[in-house]
Design a protein around this motif. Sequence first.
Motif, PDB file in Angstrom:
ATOM      1  N   ARG A 181     -21.913 -26.411 -35.209  1.00  0.00           N
ATOM      2  CA  ARG A 181     -20.958 -25.459 -35.788  1.00  0.00           C
ATOM      3  C   ARG A 181     -21.143 -24.037 -35.266  1.00  0.00           C
ATOM      4  NH1 ARG A 181     -22.801 -24.080 -41.879  1.00  0.00           N
ATOM      5  NH2 ARG A 181     -20.582 -23.699 -42.012  1.00  0.00           N
ATOM      6  N   HIS A 182     -22.289 -23.740 -34.712  1.00  0.00           N
ATOM      7  CA  HIS A 182     -22.534 -22.387 -34.196  1.00  0.00           C
ATOM      8  C   HIS A 182     -22.494 -22.314 -32.669  1.00  0.00           C
ATOM      9  CE1 HIS A 182     -23.336 -20.805 -38.132  1.00  0.00           C
ATOM     10  NE2 HIS A 182     -24.304 -21.685 -38.344  1.00  0.00           N
ATOM     11  N   THR A 183     -23.099 -23.293 -31.980  1.00  0.00           N
ATOM     12  CA  THR A 183     -23.143 -23.233 -30.512  1.00  0.00           C
ATOM     13  C   THR A 183     -21.978 -23.966 -29.866  1.00  0.00           C
ATOM     14  OG1 THR A 183     -24.462 -25.262 -30.256  1.00  0.00           O
ATOM     15  CG2 THR A 183     -25.665 -23.178 -30.637  1.00  0.00           C
ATOM     16  N   LEU A 184     -21.307 -24.858 -30.618  1.00  0.00           N
ATOM     17  CA  LEU A 184     -20.169 -25.658 -30.155  1.00  0.00           C
ATOM     18  C   LEU A 184     -20.571 -26.678 -29.083  1.00  0.00           C
ATOM     19  CD1 LEU A 184     -17.422 -22.882 -30.097  1.00  0.00           C
ATOM     20  CD2 LEU A 184     -18.224 -24.291 -32.000  1.00  0.00           C
ATOM     21  N   ARG A 185     -21.861 -26.958 -29.036  1.00  0.00           N
ATOM     22  CA  ARG A 185     -22.401 -27.946 -28.104  1.00  0.00           C
ATOM     23  C   ARG A 185     -22.497 -29.298 -28.803  1.00  0.00           C
ATOM     24  NH1 ARG A 185     -27.864 -26.354 -24.716  1.00  0.00           N
ATOM     25  NH2 ARG A 185     -27.412 -27.558 -22.818  1.00  0.00           N
ATOM     26  N   HIS A 186     -22.252 -30.371 -28.057  1.00  0.00           N
ATOM     27  CA  HIS A 186     -22.333 -31.697 -28.643  1.00  0.00           C
ATOM     28  C   HIS A 186     -23.779 -32.010 -29.008  1.00  0.00           C
ATOM     29  CE1 HIS A 186     -21.829 -36.030 -29.219  1.00  0.00           C
ATOM     30  NE2 HIS A 186     -20.527 -35.791 -29.326  1.00  0.00           N
ATOM     31  N   ALA A 220      -9.120 -18.806 -34.309  1.00  0.00           N
ATOM     32  CA  ALA A 220     -10.428 -19.445 -34.208  1.00  0.00           C
ATOM     33  C   ALA A 220     -10.774 -19.713 -32.749  1.00  0.00           C
ATOM     34  CB  ALA A 220     -10.443 -20.740 -35.010  1.00  0.00           C
ATOM     35  N   VAL A 221      -9.803 -20.195 -31.975  1.00  0.00           N
ATOM     36  CA  VAL A 221     -10.028 -20.448 -30.555  1.00  0.00           C
ATOM     37  C   VAL A 221     -10.408 -19.156 -29.833  1.00  0.00           C
ATOM     38  CG1 VAL A 221      -8.894 -21.115 -28.397  1.00  0.00           C
ATOM     39  CG2 VAL A 221      -8.548 -22.475 -30.464  1.00  0.00           C
ATOM     40  N   ARG A 222      -9.773 -18.054 -30.212  1.00  0.00           N
ATOM     41  CA  ARG A 222     -10.069 -16.768 -29.561  1.00  0.00           C
ATOM     42  C   ARG A 222     -11.539 -16.385 -29.729  1.00  0.00           C
ATOM     43  NH1 ARG A 222      -9.726 -11.616 -31.521  1.00  0.00           N
ATOM     44  NH2 ARG A 222      -8.604 -12.291 -33.384  1.00  0.00           N
ATOM     45  N   LYS A 223     -12.154 -16.779 -30.849  1.00  0.00           N
ATOM     46  CA  LYS A 223     -13.566 -16.491 -31.066  1.00  0.00           C
ATOM     47  C   LYS A 223     -14.471 -17.597 -30.503  1.00  0.00           C
ATOM     48  CE  LYS A 223     -13.154 -12.638 -33.437  1.00  0.00           C
ATOM     49  NZ  LYS A 223     -13.755 -11.355 -32.988  1.00  0.00           N
ATOM     50  N   GLN A 224     -13.954 -18.812 -30.435  1.00  0.00           N
ATOM     51  CA  GLN A 224     -14.764 -19.922 -29.934  1.00  0.00           C
ATOM     52  C   GLN A 224     -14.899 -19.913 -28.411  1.00  0.00           C
ATOM     53  OE1 GLN A 224     -12.733 -23.366 -31.477  1.00  0.00           O
ATOM     54  NE2 GLN A 224     -13.116 -22.804 -33.612  1.00  0.00           N
ATOM     55  N   ALA A 225     -13.840 -19.535 -27.711  1.00  0.00           N
ATOM     56  CA  ALA A 225     -13.853 -19.605 -26.247  1.00  0.00           C
ATOM     57  C   ALA A 225     -14.989 -18.787 -25.622  1.00  0.00           C
ATOM     58  CB  ALA A 225     -12.498 -19.169 -25.693  1.00  0.00           C
ATOM     59  N   PRO A 226     -15.232 -17.541 -26.059  1.00  0.00           N
ATOM     60  CA  PRO A 226     -16.355 -16.793 -25.470  1.00  0.00           C
ATOM     61  C   PRO A 226     -17.702 -17.458 -25.729  1.00  0.00           C
ATOM     62  CG  PRO A 226     -14.885 -15.321 -26.671  1.00  0.00           C
ATOM     63  CD  PRO A 226     -14.477 -16.712 -27.016  1.00  0.00           C
ATOM     64  N   VAL A 227     -17.845 -18.106 -26.888  1.00  0.00           N
ATOM     65  CA  VAL A 227     -19.103 -18.780 -27.219  1.00  0.00           C
ATOM     66  C   VAL A 227     -19.323 -19.979 -26.299  1.00  0.00           C
ATOM     67  CG1 VAL A 227     -20.336 -20.053 -29.019  1.00  0.00           C
ATOM     68  CG2 VAL A 227     -19.053 -17.992 -29.598  1.00  0.00           C
ATOM     69  N   VAL A 228     -18.276 -20.783 -26.122  1.00  0.00           N
ATOM     70  CA  VAL A 228     -18.391 -21.943 -25.233  1.00  0.00           C
ATOM     71  C   VAL A 228     -18.688 -21.503 -23.808  1.00  0.00           C
ATOM     72  CG1 VAL A 228     -17.107 -23.827 -24.150  1.00  0.00           C
ATOM     73  CG2 VAL A 228     -16.987 -23.498 -26.623  1.00  0.00           C
ATOM     74  N   ALA A 229     -17.953 -20.524 -23.316  1.00  0.00           N
ATOM     75  CA  ALA A 229     -18.162 -20.068 -21.935  1.00  0.00           C
ATOM     76  C   ALA A 229     -19.579 -19.531 -21.746  1.00  0.00           C
ATOM     77  CB  ALA A 229     -17.130 -19.003 -21.584  1.00  0.00           C
ATOM     78  N   ALA A 230     -20.041 -18.707 -22.670  1.00  0.00           N
ATOM     79  CA  ALA A 230     -21.372 -18.127 -22.539  1.00  0.00           C
ATOM     80  C   ALA A 230     -22.469 -19.184 -22.630  1.00  0.00           C
ATOM     81  CB  ALA A 230     -21.581 -17.061 -23.613  1.00  0.00           C
ATOM     82  N   ARG A 234     -23.305 -17.449 -30.694  1.00  0.00           N
ATOM     83  CA  ARG A 234     -23.062 -18.214 -31.915  1.00  0.00           C
ATOM     84  C   ARG A 234     -21.676 -17.906 -32.474  1.00  0.00           C
ATOM     85  NH1 ARG A 234     -27.371 -20.262 -34.793  1.00  0.00           N
ATOM     86  NH2 ARG A 234     -26.471 -19.680 -36.798  1.00  0.00           N
ATOM     87  N   TYR A 235     -21.043 -18.934 -32.979  1.00  0.00           N
ATOM     88  CA  TYR A 235     -19.740 -18.817 -33.625  1.00  0.00           C
ATOM     89  C   TYR A 235     -19.960 -18.867 -35.125  1.00  0.00           C
ATOM     90  CZ  TYR A 235     -15.112 -20.402 -35.238  1.00  0.00           C
ATOM     91  OH  TYR A 235     -13.925 -20.538 -35.915  1.00  0.00           O
TER      92      TYR A 235
END
Length: 409
Positions: free
Chosen positions: A293-298, A321-331, A345-346
Amino acid sequence: MVASPSPHNEPIAGRHRVAVIGGGSAGISVAARLRRAGVTDITLVEPSDSHWYQPLWTLVGGGQAPLRSTRRPEASVIPDGVRWIRRHALAVDPDARTVALSGGAEIGYEYLVMAPGLQLDWAAVPGLAQAVGHDRVCSNYAPQYAPRTWELVRGLRSGTAVFTHPATPVKCGGAPQKIAYLAADHWRRQKVLDRIRVILVVPDEVLFKVPEWARVLEQVTDRYGIEVRLRSEMTAVDGDRREVVLTDHANGTAETVPYDLLHAVPPQSAPDWVKSSPLADPASPLGFVAADRHTLRHPRYPEVFALGDVANLPTSKTGAAVRKQAPVVAANLLAAMGGEGPTHRYDGYTSCPLVTGRDRMLLAEFDYDLKPSPTFPLIDTFKERRDMWVLKRYVLPQVYWRGMLTGRL
């Protein structure tokens, strides 16, 4: 310059550094951020040639925006340097790190970003698939039906109007009730609201899960005289008879209600191929992809990340939500490429722009803990405001096209 789609007769093979499944807001945003960070060999799988800005479909159905303003060619939003494979994803093998595609093709990956969105399960409600688009049944959840919503709203002068929300997570959880408020406001201005019975069907125990905004929305429904059915959902539609079955889960009773207008929101779930994949979260009966839920990693496949509507996260599925999640996934994906652990972290931030009338809106922003998280702390977003409506209608679309999809915001 934008990427060109791969012709269907072109051999598609090989292992790619990053494969992104889905060319909607989530997939494009992550791909753009990775390209800005210098990542090469990014492949994006997306079958559609159209990219839609879906948050405006509510206003299309409310007669406040043309449908054409919500669409752009998919090729125009794919970042330069990203290879576009215009095919359907059919299966993923995370152990072999491969994705099977339509037409018998297969690609391999080092890292995978899952962002295929969700599917609209029209057939999950008996009679709905046959009635939508006909029989005075409309839905703002598909571009082919949203313009019909306004036709029916504008033409109704008396009778019963029913607005439904399914008992599943949906894209933009506020959209099913926003159109009820827009319609009621129109009928009030036309001086026919007192001749129309408006029923709003909500599956939860409250109108909105965050109490601060729930109290305001209760005032809105009272103002329009809307009959709110809590803990209820649409369970069947008979288009020929123009009847909808509303089931009250509080007492188990079902009522057949004749309608003159039905705005139906279908149940929604992960795409079928995702549900049957090893990436699906066993805790999700709807097949959404497991993700921290925080790192968005499987949790089982560290080279896989998930975001957007397909991710099984305890927050509302919105573009914000996607606007905040995308930077987390990319980073965090970049960190993984460098052999490091997650760095970002998201916090569950999401936003529901709750349109309550022709020119009024509440901006509900909150996190995993349902704690208000205002972007504009000096503005009282617990009140219906015209400036917030202007933000939704004119500012946010430009932020989306020019900032979010380009990886700048």
